[in-house]
Design a protein around this motif. Structure first.
Motif, PDB file in Angstrom:
ATOM      1  N   LYS A  60      38.683  35.689  41.155  1.00 19.74           N
ATOM      2  CA  LYS A  60      38.333  35.446  42.561  1.00 19.74           C
ATOM      3  C   LYS A  60      38.897  36.551  43.454  1.00 19.74           C
ATOM      4  O   LYS A  60      38.227  37.008  44.392  1.00 19.74           O
ATOM      5  CB  LYS A  60      38.876  34.081  42.992  1.00 19.74           C
ATOM      6  N   LEU A  61      40.112  37.011  43.147  1.00 16.57           N
ATOM      7  CA  LEU A  61      40.697  38.122  43.898  1.00 16.57           C
ATOM      8  C   LEU A  61      39.832  39.373  43.746  1.00 16.57           C
ATOM      9  O   LEU A  61      39.592  40.100  44.711  1.00 16.57           O
ATOM     10  CB  LEU A  61      42.114  38.400  43.408  1.00 16.57           C
ATOM     11  N   ILE A  77      33.709  48.972  43.576  1.00 18.09           N
ATOM     12  CA  ILE A  77      32.920  47.880  44.152  1.00 18.09           C
ATOM     13  C   ILE A  77      31.861  47.428  43.156  1.00 18.09           C
ATOM     14  O   ILE A  77      31.642  46.224  42.948  1.00 18.09           O
ATOM     15  CB  ILE A  77      32.263  48.323  45.474  1.00 18.09           C
ATOM     16  N   ASP A  78      31.186  48.378  42.506  1.00 21.45           N
ATOM     17  CA  ASP A  78      30.143  48.040  41.526  1.00 21.45           C
ATOM     18  C   ASP A  78      30.739  47.268  40.345  1.00 21.45           C
ATOM     19  O   ASP A  78      30.153  46.285  39.874  1.00 21.45           O
ATOM     20  CB  ASP A  78      29.461  49.311  41.018  1.00 21.45           C
ATOM     21  N   ALA A  79      31.912  47.714  39.860  1.00 21.92           N
ATOM     22  CA  ALA A  79      32.531  47.057  38.707  1.00 21.92           C
ATOM     23  C   ALA A  79      32.991  45.638  39.048  1.00 21.92           C
ATOM     24  O   ALA A  79      32.791  44.697  38.273  1.00 21.92           O
ATOM     25  CB  ALA A  79      33.715  47.887  38.199  1.00 21.92           C
ATOM     26  N   LEU A  80      33.579  45.469  40.246  1.00 24.33           N
ATOM     27  CA  LEU A  80      34.113  44.163  40.623  1.00 24.33           C
ATOM     28  C   LEU A  80      33.018  43.199  41.072  1.00 24.33           C
ATOM     29  O   LEU A  80      33.205  41.983  41.029  1.00 24.33           O
ATOM     30  CB  LEU A  80      35.155  44.325  41.734  1.00 24.33           C
ATOM     31  N   LEU A 187      41.834  33.306  50.058  1.00 21.66           N
ATOM     32  CA  LEU A 187      41.901  32.365  48.935  1.00 21.66           C
ATOM     33  C   LEU A 187      42.255  30.961  49.412  1.00 21.66           C
ATOM     34  O   LEU A 187      41.684  29.964  48.940  1.00 21.66           O
ATOM     35  CB  LEU A 187      42.936  32.847  47.915  1.00 21.66           C
ATOM     36  N   LEU A 188      43.195  30.878  50.355  1.00 23.32           N
ATOM     37  CA  LEU A 188      43.577  29.564  50.877  1.00 23.32           C
ATOM     38  C   LEU A 188      42.422  28.912  51.624  1.00 23.32           C
ATOM     39  O   LEU A 188      42.243  27.691  51.572  1.00 23.32           O
ATOM     40  CB  LEU A 188      44.807  29.704  51.787  1.00 23.32           C
ATOM     41  N   ASP A 189      41.635  29.714  52.335  1.00 24.19           N
ATOM     42  CA  ASP A 189      40.455  29.178  53.009  1.00 24.19           C
ATOM     43  C   ASP A 189      39.459  28.604  52.003  1.00 24.19           C
ATOM     44  O   ASP A 189      38.802  27.582  52.266  1.00 24.19           O
ATOM     45  CB  ASP A 189      39.771  30.263  53.850  1.00 24.19           C
TER      46      ASP A 189
END
Length: 549
Positions: A60-61, A77-80, A187-189
């Motif tokens: 998620k990060l 950006i493409d890899a993630l 993440l908290l949101d």
């Protein structure tokens, strides 16, 4: 630096083992006590593998990082962007317990039926199909049991790692502490489904009216606020499939383009242009899985967990940036980028303009239909990074959203062109920027400003002329880049003063010694001692500075 981490929780040891196993050279040298070279990020593939091995929270990060092209270059950006959580679904009894705990009433009184088999499963939650007591079909998004504890632990660990990494040059360049705090909040949101519910309702309300598309053809699912809690989200069920999986036949008259496909892509793109340039509140993750083609021929936007916001000033700058890109105006692009940047100042303005000139030169002889807007915007962010300009995070979300949308649109409709869709809306965009929805208040404010200026200007001009003629006019100048010169001059003046002082002490001691008075002998020796100490200190400081020549 990392010795404290290796002696704490097993989770921290797992992270170190994953880093070592995946071959991040710089971190390997750092962790094993070797001499580390210049700080460097892992390659895109290595970073992706590290996040996958670390588990769902880090996936998620990575997905959050993929929305920040203002921080990472395009290959990262493409890899993630391809990261997906391969998480098995939680057993139905555990999911049922979460629903029962979150909803005060008995499930039987609220739901006629809940399908125990999930239709989707992710790192944070899974989705089940259900039927309410009134017969309405809904989707129930249920948070995985215990995921909030894991996320909080990993957030604390990420903040610790960011604090340690911030001591390095690469940590300072990327401002990792602020970045970690930003992602922790995101993440908290995502753990609070009432936030997503609020985003969804606001987006649905904003898109319920439009001058650019037919709102009846676009669906944002309704949220059942009465049954939605922090860990359970109940929304309208939509029958359809992801956009790129839609079974739409291509036209026989024009085999490569189908009119239905063009209508859908135009509808979605205009809806996102309205979100960005008119509403200032936009869905920040329009990847193909969040764009649906419904069975009744309408389009839908799902999953509003991640949104971006733009203030009116940023909207205006981004609108002008689009026009500058279309006009291939490098100087204007550099000026607008400086207006977006937090520092508002480039270390080398000529280099910034030169970089934009080189960027746009590639597109001078190309047709607009051949220009990929997302690619150009990525390169604009790369130029900003190269020139050490830090842009606000919402600009990165804006670029990522447009690039994702353009990629999905071009795949769905190969001849779709973003700039062709923007051009008909440009005049309306600029009209909105200058006069807004209601021109009358804007005109009245402008008239009042002109009136005030006309009343104040003669008096201000008279005061200025009085100051000039009476020689009382003062100028406050602030010249950039003189701080280093000031420090150099101060150091030179200090050394000169010490040299004069040492010489004076030596001369005074010699004069006193020439008097041959025993009573003054101790004073002469003291002056010689002080002069010798100051002279030695001055010599050492000059030698250490390296400025002997």
């Amino acid at each position: 630096m990392f010795s404290g981490l290796t002696q704490t929780a097993s989770r921290q040891r797992d992270i170190i083992e994953v880093v070592l196993r995946n071959g991040w050279d710089y971190m390997q040298q750092l962790l094993t006590g070797g001499k580390a070279d210049q700080p460097a990020l892992p390659t895109p593939a290595v970073l992706r593998n590290i996040l996958v091995d670390l588990g769902p929270v880090y996936v998620k990060l990575g997905q959050l990082l993929s929305t920040r092209p203002d921080i990472l270059p395009a290959p990262y950006i493409d890899a993630l962007s391809t990261l997906q959580s391969k998480v098995p679904p939680v057993a139905w009894p555990e999911i049922k317990a979460v629903i029962q705990q979150q909803i005060a009433q008995e499930l039987r009184s609220q739901f006629k039926e809940i399908d125990p088999t999930p239709v989707a499963s992710g790192s944070i939650a899974q989705v089940h199909r259900a039927i309410l007591a009134n017969g309405q079909q809904v989707a129930i998004k249920v948070q995985r049991p215990g995921i909030d504890v894991i996320v909080n632990q990993d957030i604390a660990l990420i903040n610790t790692l960011a604090d340690l990494a911030s001591r390095t040059d690469i940590g300072k360049d990327y401002d990792l502490k602020s970045l970690a705090a930003e992602f922790a909040n995101a993440l908290l949101d995502e753990l609070d489904f009432t936030v997503e519910a609020s985003h969804t309702e606001q987006l649905r309300q904003n898109l319920s009216t439009s001058r650019w598309f037919d709102p009846q053809q676009l669906v944002v699912p309704k949220i059942n606020l009465a049954l939605t809690t922090q860990k359970v989200l109940v929304m309208q069920w939509l029958d359809g499939e992801p956009l790129l999986s839609a079974n739409l036949p291509f036209s026989q008259q024009e085999p490569r383009i189908d009119s239905a496909r063009r209508q859908v892509t135009t509808l979605l793109f205009r809806a996102f242009l309205q979100q960005i340039y008119v509403d200032g509140f936009f869905h920040a993750d329009p990847h193909p899985g969040n764009l649906y083609y419904l069975n009744d021929g309408r389009a839908a936007i799902l999953d509003c967990g991640m949104v971006g916001r733009l203030d009116p000033n940023t909207q205006q700058i981004l609108t002008e940036m689009l026009l500058a890109i279309v006009d291939l105006d490098a100087q204007r692009c550099s000026r607008l980028t400086l207006q977006l940047a937090k520092t508002r100042r480039a270390e080398n303005l000529a280099q910034l303009e030169s970089d934009f000139e080189a960027l746009l030169r590639k597109y001078y002889n190309r047709n607009l239909a051949e220009i990929n807007l997302g690619e150009v915007l990525y390169e604009v962010l790369q130029v900003a990074r190269t020139n050490k300009l830090k842009l606000p995070g919402n600009v990165g979300l804006y670029v990522k959203a447009l690039a994702n949308l353009e990629g999905a649109a071009r795949t769905f409709d190969p001849k779709f062109n973003v700039l062709d869709e923007i051009k008909p809306l440009m005049s309306d965009l600029f009209r909105r920027q200058f006069v807004g929805e209601d021109p009358l208040p804007t005109l009245l404010r402008t008239a009042l400003d002109v009136k005030n200026l006309s009343l104040r200007s003669p008096r201000q001009l008279e005061q200025l002329l009085d100051q000039v003629t009476s020689e009382s006019l003062q100028w406050n100048l602030n010249l950039l880049g003189l701080n280093g010169l000031r420090i150099t001059v101060d150091n030179a003046a200090n050394r000169l003063s010490f040299s004069i002082l040492v010489g004076s002490l030596i001369m005074g001691a010699a004069m006193i010694s020439a008097e041959k008075q025993t009573a003054l002998y101790w004073l002469s020796n003291t002056l010689f001692a002080v002069a010798s100490f100051l002279g030695l200190w001055l010599a050492v400081s000059i030698l250490r500075s390296g400025n002997l020549r």
